[in-house]
Design an enzyme around this catalytic site. Structure first.
Site, PDB file in Angstrom:
ATOM      1  N   ASN A   7       5.859   0.204   8.233  1.00 23.34           N
ATOM      2  CA  ASN A   7       4.614   0.567   7.564  1.00 23.34           C
ATOM      3  C   ASN A   7       3.531   0.650   8.640  1.00 23.34           C
ATOM      4  O   ASN A   7       3.001  -0.360   9.080  1.00 23.34           O
ATOM      5  CB  ASN A   7       4.286  -0.508   6.520  1.00 23.34           C
ATOM      6  CG  ASN A   7       3.027  -0.200   5.742  1.00 23.34           C
ATOM      7  OD1 ASN A   7       2.300   0.747   6.043  1.00 23.34           O
ATOM      8  ND2 ASN A   7       2.750  -1.008   4.741  1.00 23.34           N
ATOM      9  N   ARG A  83       7.080   3.919   5.136  1.00 27.24           N
ATOM     10  CA  ARG A  83       6.083   4.071   4.084  1.00 27.24           C
ATOM     11  C   ARG A  83       5.093   5.154   4.529  1.00 27.24           C
ATOM     12  O   ARG A  83       4.566   5.108   5.642  1.00 27.24           O
ATOM     13  CB  ARG A  83       5.333   2.760   3.893  1.00 27.24           C
ATOM     14  CG  ARG A  83       4.324   2.881   2.795  1.00 27.24           C
ATOM     15  CD  ARG A  83       3.215   1.907   2.964  1.00 27.24           C
ATOM     16  NE  ARG A  83       2.311   1.981   1.832  1.00 27.24           N
ATOM     17  CZ  ARG A  83       1.053   1.592   1.876  1.00 27.24           C
ATOM     18  NH1 ARG A  83       0.563   1.093   2.979  1.00 27.24           N
ATOM     19  NH2 ARG A  83       0.292   1.685   0.827  1.00 27.24           N
ATOM     20  N   HIS A 172      -0.007   3.428  -4.567  1.00 25.99           N
ATOM     21  CA  HIS A 172       0.787   2.268  -5.009  1.00 25.99           C
ATOM     22  C   HIS A 172       2.033   2.683  -5.793  1.00 25.99           C
ATOM     23  O   HIS A 172       2.596   1.879  -6.534  1.00 25.99           O
ATOM     24  CB  HIS A 172      -0.027   1.314  -5.918  1.00 25.99           C
ATOM     25  CG  HIS A 172      -1.145   0.615  -5.228  1.00 25.99           C
ATOM     26  ND1 HIS A 172      -2.350   0.354  -5.855  1.00 25.99           N
ATOM     27  CD2 HIS A 172      -1.265   0.117  -3.977  1.00 25.99           C
ATOM     28  CE1 HIS A 172      -3.153  -0.279  -5.007  1.00 25.99           C
ATOM     29  NE2 HIS A 172      -2.511  -0.427  -3.865  1.00 25.99           N
ATOM     30  N   GLY A 200      -4.466  -6.054  -6.077  1.00 25.11           N
ATOM     31  CA  GLY A 200      -4.554  -6.684  -4.756  1.00 25.11           C
ATOM     32  C   GLY A 200      -5.913  -6.347  -4.193  1.00 25.11           C
ATOM     33  O   GLY A 200      -6.839  -6.054  -4.953  1.00 25.11           O
ATOM     34  N   ARG A 231     -13.862  -1.437  -2.210  1.00 25.68           N
ATOM     35  CA  ARG A 231     -14.076  -0.069  -2.707  1.00 25.68           C
ATOM     36  C   ARG A 231     -14.815  -0.086  -4.043  1.00 25.68           C
ATOM     37  O   ARG A 231     -14.579  -0.970  -4.868  1.00 25.68           O
ATOM     38  CB  ARG A 231     -12.736   0.644  -2.906  1.00 25.68           C
ATOM     39  CG  ARG A 231     -11.952   0.859  -1.634  1.00 25.68           C
ATOM     40  CD  ARG A 231     -10.753   1.781  -1.903  1.00 25.68           C
ATOM     41  NE  ARG A 231      -9.833   1.774  -0.779  1.00 25.68           N
ATOM     42  CZ  ARG A 231      -8.539   1.449  -0.864  1.00 25.68           C
ATOM     43  NH1 ARG A 231      -8.006   1.116  -2.030  1.00 25.68           N
ATOM     44  NH2 ARG A 231      -7.772   1.465   0.202  1.00 25.68           N
ATOM     45  N   GLU A 375       7.563  -3.865  -2.277  1.00 25.62           N
ATOM     46  CA  GLU A 375       7.588  -2.457  -1.864  1.00 25.62           C
ATOM     47  C   GLU A 375       8.629  -2.219  -0.772  1.00 25.62           C
ATOM     48  O   GLU A 375       9.267  -1.162  -0.732  1.00 25.62           O
ATOM     49  CB  GLU A 375       6.193  -2.040  -1.370  1.00 25.62           C
ATOM     50  CG  GLU A 375       5.207  -1.903  -2.526  1.00 25.62           C
ATOM     51  CD  GLU A 375       3.754  -2.006  -2.112  1.00 25.62           C
ATOM     52  OE1 GLU A 375       3.290  -3.146  -1.890  1.00 25.62           O
ATOM     53  OE2 GLU A 375       3.079  -0.974  -2.016  1.00 25.62           O
TER      54      GLU A 375
HETATM   55  P1  ADP Z   1      -3.261  -5.713  -0.144  1.00 33.75           P
HETATM   56  O1  ADP Z   1      -1.761  -5.606   0.025  1.00 33.75           O
HETATM   57  O2  ADP Z   1      -3.856  -4.603  -0.947  1.00 33.75           O
HETATM   58  O3  ADP Z   1      -4.016  -6.047   1.085  1.00 33.75           O
HETATM   59  P2  ADP Z   1      -2.626  -8.096  -1.654  1.00 33.75           P
HETATM   60  O4  ADP Z   1      -1.761  -7.597  -2.745  1.00 33.75           O
HETATM   61  O5  ADP Z   1      -1.999  -8.872  -0.556  1.00 33.75           O
HETATM   62  O6  ADP Z   1      -3.525  -6.930  -1.083  1.00 33.75           O
HETATM   63  O7  ADP Z   1      -3.774  -8.967  -2.315  1.00 33.75           O
HETATM   64  C1  ADP Z   1      -4.759  -9.555  -1.555  1.00 33.75           C
HETATM   65  C2  ADP Z   1      -5.805 -10.129  -2.485  1.00 33.75           C
HETATM   66  O8  ADP Z   1      -5.188 -11.073  -3.363  1.00 33.75           O
HETATM   67  C3  ADP Z   1      -6.893 -10.840  -1.745  1.00 33.75           C
HETATM   68  O9  ADP Z   1      -8.093 -10.160  -1.933  1.00 33.75           O
HETATM   69  C4  ADP Z   1      -6.985 -12.185  -2.402  1.00 33.75           C
HETATM   70  O10 ADP Z   1      -8.286 -12.304  -2.835  1.00 33.75           O
HETATM   71  C5  ADP Z   1      -6.119 -12.097  -3.624  1.00 33.75           C
HETATM   72  N1  ADP Z   1      -5.444 -13.381  -3.884  1.00 33.75           N
HETATM   73  C6  ADP Z   1      -4.372 -13.890  -3.251  1.00 33.75           C
HETATM   74  N2  ADP Z   1      -4.067 -15.112  -3.761  1.00 33.75           N
HETATM   75  C7  ADP Z   1      -4.971 -15.356  -4.742  1.00 33.75           C
HETATM   76  C8  ADP Z   1      -5.219 -16.454  -5.645  1.00 33.75           C
HETATM   77  N3  ADP Z   1      -4.456 -17.539  -5.654  1.00 33.75           N
HETATM   78  N4  ADP Z   1      -6.255 -16.338  -6.495  1.00 33.75           N
HETATM   79  C9  ADP Z   1      -7.036 -15.250  -6.489  1.00 33.75           C
HETATM   80  N5  ADP Z   1      -6.848 -14.214  -5.683  1.00 33.75           N
HETATM   81  C10 ADP Z   1      -5.846 -14.258  -4.811  1.00 33.75           C
END
Ligand code: ADP
Length: 389
Positions: A7, A83, A172, A200, A231, A375
């Site tokens: 990725n 990816r 996604h 996320g 965003r 993924e």
């Molecule tokens: P991406 O892959 O889009 O970077 P992720 O799917 O890894 O994102 O998600 C990251 C987000 O998940 C972070 O912004 C974080 O705030 C949130 N996150 C992770 N664990 C928790 C939790 N226990 N409670 C609330 N939010 C969480």
């Protein structure tokens, strides 16, 4: 089959070597700050994390290091899955890398310039360095390619739409496809109309009817739909003209503002991380409380929109960082969908697990699940499917 999943971003390269049958992950890691001072590789193997400080002037060097590191795993690599963020108007499915498909990844790159160019370069480097291995392109948009025309078409002049390929592509898709597959395995024939909620730092919802994407909340780019970490999500497009003409912001500045400085970060005034926002809201920060309220409100609203696109919904699945980990956010969204008959069990909602699980009450009108996304596994399964075909 052992598959290396790659990725690539403009300055990073994540990798994972896994087996498609046992689902065992032999090793994974991330090359960071490629082309920037202070580059390093974070590598995890047998549950042990290590950091390798190494000069990574370009992606070719990064890949060379990754293959060297992976030699210690002592597992043959039998295929590589890449990816690709934007498949544009070419990829209704994943595809084996050829001169033609690689050129197509480059041709659609103006739709996702920060990702596709780097991804195409990395594909080319892998093909060049390891000609004996089959490389597979797995576009994030492929799952959305065949959504109905009334869902993907934008109400812009047809000549503009045709000339510039302006339409809803979504994103996604690999995650939403994995969620459908897992929910279907888990629920059997009870699920026909699923709304997959990938929450996320990037976030999108997808309406999936019997495995077919019917609509999704991201658009031409991932800026559309839900409020995200940084965003805006959907706002009146005329905001762009207004900020440009009256505010004096350049188009590039507005692009950066809307993609990198908005969303939960802007609403909370503190952080893009929902954990920080929740903590501050609990301590009485009103902006953070409003940021959470707006996230719940918009998610519920878009859930109903996705349901309308299928004329019904029987299953809801939460996934990704927020969806998998935050019982507060799941509860907040579910509470705003009580009018649709959504009811989650507060005890089940608190259970932490890496397995798919139901969190709704038996009398909920809609089954609610938490489903960890994967993924990389979905990409690896595509590589196996295409190589064997
Ligand atoms: P991406 O892959 O889009 O970077 P992720 O799917 O890894 O994102 O998600 C990251 C987000 O998940 C972070 O912004 C974080 O705030 C949130 N996150 C992770 N664990 C928790 C939790 N226990 N409670 C609330 N939010 C969480």
């Amino acid at each position: 089959m052992n598959v290396l999943v790659v990725n690539a971003g403009s300055s990073s390269l994540k990798y994972q070597l896994l087996n498609t049958e046992t689902r065992e992950v032999f090793a994974k890691g991330n090359c960071e700050r490629i082309g920037i001072e202070g580059s390093f590789i974070g590598h995890t193997e047998n549950g042990e994390k290590g950091t390798l400080e190494v000069a990574l002037p370009d992606h070719r060097t990064a890949i060379k290091h990754v293959f060297d590191i992976l030699k210690t795993v002592d597992q043959p690599i039998e295929g590589i899955g890449h990816r690709v963020v934007q498949g544009g108007w070419y990829f209704p499915d994943s595809a084996i890398v050829t001169d033609e498909t690689l050129a197509q990844v480059r041709e659609v790159a103006p739709l996702a310039p920060l990702h596709n160019y780097a991804e195409a370069d990395v594909i080319e480097i892998c093909r060049d360095m390891f000609p004996e291995l089959t490389n597979v392109i797995v576009p994030d948009t492929a799952f959305h390619y065949n959504m109905p025309e009334h869902a993907w078409r934008y109400a812009l002049p047809r000549d503009v739409v045709d000339k510039y390929h302006v339409r809803k592509y979504g994103a996604h898709g690999t995650s939403h496809r994995f969620i459908w597959r897992t929910v279907h395995e888990f629920m059997g024939d009870k699920t026909h109309k699923l709304v997959s909620c990938h929450l996320g730092s990037g976030a999108s919802l997808c309406a999936i009817e019997d495995g077919q994407c019917m609509d999704t909340t991201m658009g031409l780019t991932p800026l559309d739909g839900l409020i995200m970490g940084t965003r805006t999500g959907t706002i009146d497009p005329a905001t762009v003209f207004y900020l440009n003409r009256v505010g004096g912001y350049s188009i590039d500045e507005i692009d950066t503002m809307m993609n990198k400085k908005s969303g939960m970060l802007a609403l909370s005034g503190r952080s893009s991380d929902t954990r920080d926002i929740e903590e501050a809201a609990n301590a009485g920060d009103e902006n953070c409380a409003m940021a959470m309220e707006m996230f719940f409100y918009r998610t519920a609203q878009l859930f109903a929109e996705m349901a309308a696109s299928m004329e019904g919904v029987d299953t809801m699945a939460f996934t990704a960082g927020i969806g998998e980990n935050s019982d507060t956010y799941r509860q907040g969204v579910a509470d705003r969908l009580a009018w649709m008959g959504v009811k989650i069990d507060p005890e089940l909602n608190k259970v932490r697990s890496d397995d798919p699980r139901v969190i709704s009450t038996p009398d909920s009108a809609i089954k609610v699940l938490v489903v960890p996304t994967n993924e990389e596994l979905m990409i690896a399964l595509d590589v196996k499917r295409l190589i064997e075909a």
